[in-house]
Write an enzyme that holds these catalytic residues in place. Sequence first.
Site, PDB file in Angstrom:
ATOM      1  CB  THR A 163      -5.407   4.323   5.411  1.00 16.69           C
ATOM      2  OG1 THR A 163      -4.075   4.211   4.910  1.00 16.69           O
ATOM      3  CG2 THR A 163      -6.026   5.631   4.989  1.00 16.69           C
ATOM      4  CB  SER A 164      -1.869   1.473   8.761  1.00 19.77           C
ATOM      5  OG  SER A 164      -1.238   0.231   8.645  1.00 19.77           O
ATOM      6  NE  ARG A 165      -5.389  -4.007  11.113  1.00 21.39           N
ATOM      7  CZ  ARG A 165      -5.835  -4.064   9.850  1.00 21.39           C
ATOM      8  NH1 ARG A 165      -6.173  -2.961   9.216  1.00 21.39           N
ATOM      9  NH2 ARG A 165      -5.959  -5.220   9.230  1.00 21.39           N
TER      10      ARG A 165
ATOM     11  CD  GLU B 288     -10.996  -0.294  13.271  1.00 22.95           C
ATOM     12  OE1 GLU B 288     -10.402   0.710  12.872  1.00 22.95           O
ATOM     13  OE2 GLU B 288     -11.192  -1.293  12.548  1.00 22.95           O
TER      14      GLU B 288
ATOM     15  CG  ASP C  74     -10.411   3.924   6.548  1.00 20.30           C
ATOM     16  OD1 ASP C  74     -11.610   4.286   6.458  1.00 20.30           O
ATOM     17  OD2 ASP C  74     -10.019   2.785   6.204  1.00 20.30           O
TER      18      ASP C  74
ATOM     19  CG  HIS D 273     -11.262  -0.568   8.796  1.00 23.04           C
ATOM     20  ND1 HIS D 273     -10.573  -1.038   9.876  1.00 23.04           N
ATOM     21  CD2 HIS D 273     -10.595  -1.042   7.706  1.00 23.04           C
ATOM     22  CE1 HIS D 273      -9.550  -1.772   9.475  1.00 23.04           C
ATOM     23  NE2 HIS D 273      -9.538  -1.783   8.147  1.00 23.04           N
TER      24      HIS D 273
ATOM     25  CB  ILE E  19      -0.965  -0.009   1.209  1.00 16.77           C
ATOM     26  CG1 ILE E  19      -1.933  -1.203   1.080  1.00 16.77           C
ATOM     27  CG2 ILE E  19      -1.736   1.296   1.314  1.00 16.77           C
ATOM     28  CD1 ILE E  19      -2.738  -1.511   2.324  1.00 16.77           C
TER      29      ILE E  19
HETATM   30  P1  NAD Z   1       2.831  -4.888   3.608  1.00 17.92           P
HETATM   31  O1  NAD Z   1       3.177  -6.025   4.500  1.00 17.92           O
HETATM   32  O2  NAD Z   1       2.917  -5.073   2.123  1.00 17.92           O
HETATM   33  O3  NAD Z   1       3.762  -3.622   3.976  1.00 17.92           O
HETATM   34  C1  NAD Z   1       4.040  -3.222   5.275  1.00 17.92           C
HETATM   35  C2  NAD Z   1       5.390  -2.491   5.246  1.00 17.92           C
HETATM   36  O4  NAD Z   1       5.639  -1.976   6.554  1.00 17.92           O
HETATM   37  C3  NAD Z   1       6.567  -3.400   4.877  1.00 17.92           C
HETATM   38  O5  NAD Z   1       7.340  -2.802   3.858  1.00 17.92           O
HETATM   39  C4  NAD Z   1       7.337  -3.528   6.188  1.00 17.92           C
HETATM   40  O6  NAD Z   1       8.743  -3.692   5.993  1.00 17.92           O
HETATM   41  C5  NAD Z   1       7.011  -2.194   6.836  1.00 17.92           C
HETATM   42  N1  NAD Z   1       7.235  -2.199   8.280  1.00 17.92           N
HETATM   43  C6  NAD Z   1       7.114  -3.234   9.152  1.00 17.92           C
HETATM   44  N2  NAD Z   1       7.446  -2.834  10.392  1.00 17.92           N
HETATM   45  C7  NAD Z   1       7.790  -1.528  10.297  1.00 17.92           C
HETATM   46  C8  NAD Z   1       8.247  -0.565  11.220  1.00 17.92           C
HETATM   47  N3  NAD Z   1       8.430  -0.890  12.515  1.00 17.92           N
HETATM   48  N4  NAD Z   1       8.499   0.666  10.770  1.00 17.92           N
HETATM   49  C9  NAD Z   1       8.349   0.989   9.464  1.00 17.92           C
HETATM   50  N5  NAD Z   1       7.943   0.125   8.527  1.00 17.92           N
HETATM   51  C10 NAD Z   1       7.667  -1.121   8.948  1.00 17.92           C
HETATM   52  O7  NAD Z   1       1.397  -4.430   4.042  1.00 17.92           O
HETATM   53  P2  NAD Z   1       0.337  -3.583   3.182  1.00 17.92           P
HETATM   54  O8  NAD Z   1      -0.456  -4.500   2.340  1.00 17.92           O
HETATM   55  O9  NAD Z   1       1.046  -2.452   2.549  1.00 17.92           O
HETATM   56  O10 NAD Z   1      -0.631  -3.070   4.344  1.00 17.92           O
HETATM   57  C11 NAD Z   1      -0.157  -2.168   5.329  1.00 17.92           C
HETATM   58  C12 NAD Z   1      -1.165  -2.106   6.451  1.00 17.92           C
HETATM   59  O11 NAD Z   1      -2.350  -1.486   5.970  1.00 17.92           O
HETATM   60  C13 NAD Z   1      -1.635  -3.483   6.961  1.00 17.92           C
HETATM   61  O12 NAD Z   1      -0.790  -3.956   7.983  1.00 17.92           O
HETATM   62  C14 NAD Z   1      -3.026  -3.221   7.448  1.00 17.92           C
HETATM   63  O13 NAD Z   1      -2.960  -3.012   8.839  1.00 17.92           O
HETATM   64  C15 NAD Z   1      -3.438  -1.929   6.752  1.00 17.92           C
HETATM   65  N6  NAD Z   1      -4.623  -2.082   5.868  1.00 17.92           N
HETATM   66  C16 NAD Z   1      -5.683  -1.257   6.061  1.00 17.92           C
HETATM   67  C17 NAD Z   1      -6.798  -1.359   5.227  1.00 17.92           C
HETATM   68  C18 NAD Z   1      -8.004  -0.459   5.372  1.00 17.92           C
HETATM   69  O14 NAD Z   1      -9.056  -0.746   4.798  1.00 17.92           O
HETATM   70  N7  NAD Z   1      -7.903   0.644   6.088  1.00 17.92           N
HETATM   71  C19 NAD Z   1      -6.827  -2.330   4.215  1.00 17.92           C
HETATM   72  C20 NAD Z   1      -5.704  -3.141   4.043  1.00 17.92           C
HETATM   73  C21 NAD Z   1      -4.605  -3.016   4.877  1.00 17.92           C
END
Ligand code: NAD
Length: 331
Positions: free
Chosen positions: A231-233, A262, A257, A294, A155
Amino acid sequence: MKIIFFSAQPYDKAFFNRFNDSVGFELVYHKSQLNEQTAGLVDRAEAVCVFVNDKVTALVCQQLADKGVKVIALRCAGFNNVDLEAAKKLGLKVCRVPAYSPEAVAEHALALIMTLNRKTHKAYNRVREQNFALNGLLGFNLHGKCVGVIGTGNIGQAFCRMMIGLGCQVKAFDLIANKDLEAMGVSYHPLTEILQTDIISLHCPLNEQTKHLINDTTIGMMKDGVMLINTSRGGLVDTKAAIQGLKAGRIGYLGIDVYEQEEHLFFRDLSGEVIQDDEIQRLMSFPNVLITAHQAFFTDEALSQIATTTLNNVDQLLKNGILTNRAALLV
Ligand code: NAD
């Protein structure tokens, strides 16, 4: 073979039913969240399918294993809500959808930025009331601004590309640098430098290292008036610290988001209820905070991919015990 769904919404049912023909599972949908009280709903099923706020604790894993469940299939990317160690000990397979339309989430992050900046949500309401004045709607050009991206996985990468396309300077922080992004002009820096950018967007997973990554100290290191997008967690941001940062004017804009608490609010209609969560009420009271519930993943393309990948994951695990998509298998 049967899959029991928890936290199922009408759209889950529509998409999973649509793509089930090729695998032919019996699909049973429960609205309830999976937790220690609801695990008893599992009845003669080989797999359960869960979402972001289901609580797959060690006890739930034990309850599922006792019921003969073999596979826990997450229909999302993040897996912070599953006790993987407990699942592993019990011989349960746990799988997820590692990448489904990362653009869906990245585009939503951009939508939050655009809305907070140009205040289209306020303009929409104003114009409907025949108020055509512009006072209070002043924005800024994104072009030329410095954007900080924390986590450049699927993402984060998609988000970096969009921001480069808009003419922003993009600085990133991740444990591993992405060579393709570097070739596009993204530069990697320590977290302290990312905190000095104009817009910070979080795209790393929630784990022990990243919980409350945004706290009093890191907010104190940010530029005055920073725009913060999550938008992550929800657990990446200490909500109390964010509220203090907003009150002090240090955070100029907050777009979220996801929200730490939540699970008690999102994915349901509470419009007739008295909300007991004072922190979300406080957040909603700020004029420079935009909250969505979300929905960043919520596109037709993403739901199609989630359904096909999840059904395929369960099918492969139940038939062969292995997955061709290695990143989808957690244990
Ligand atoms: P991904 O695993 O492809 O990428 C995560 C990245 O974060 C990796 O490059 C990893 O090296 C990096 N990372 C790990 N620990 C870290 C740290 N301590 N500091 C900095 N970077 C670090 O995951 P993704 O598919 O890109 O998804 C990212 C996050 O988005 C998911 O974990 C999920 O929580 C969230 N997400 C949210 C929604 C939504 O609807 N809001 C939907 C999908 C995913």
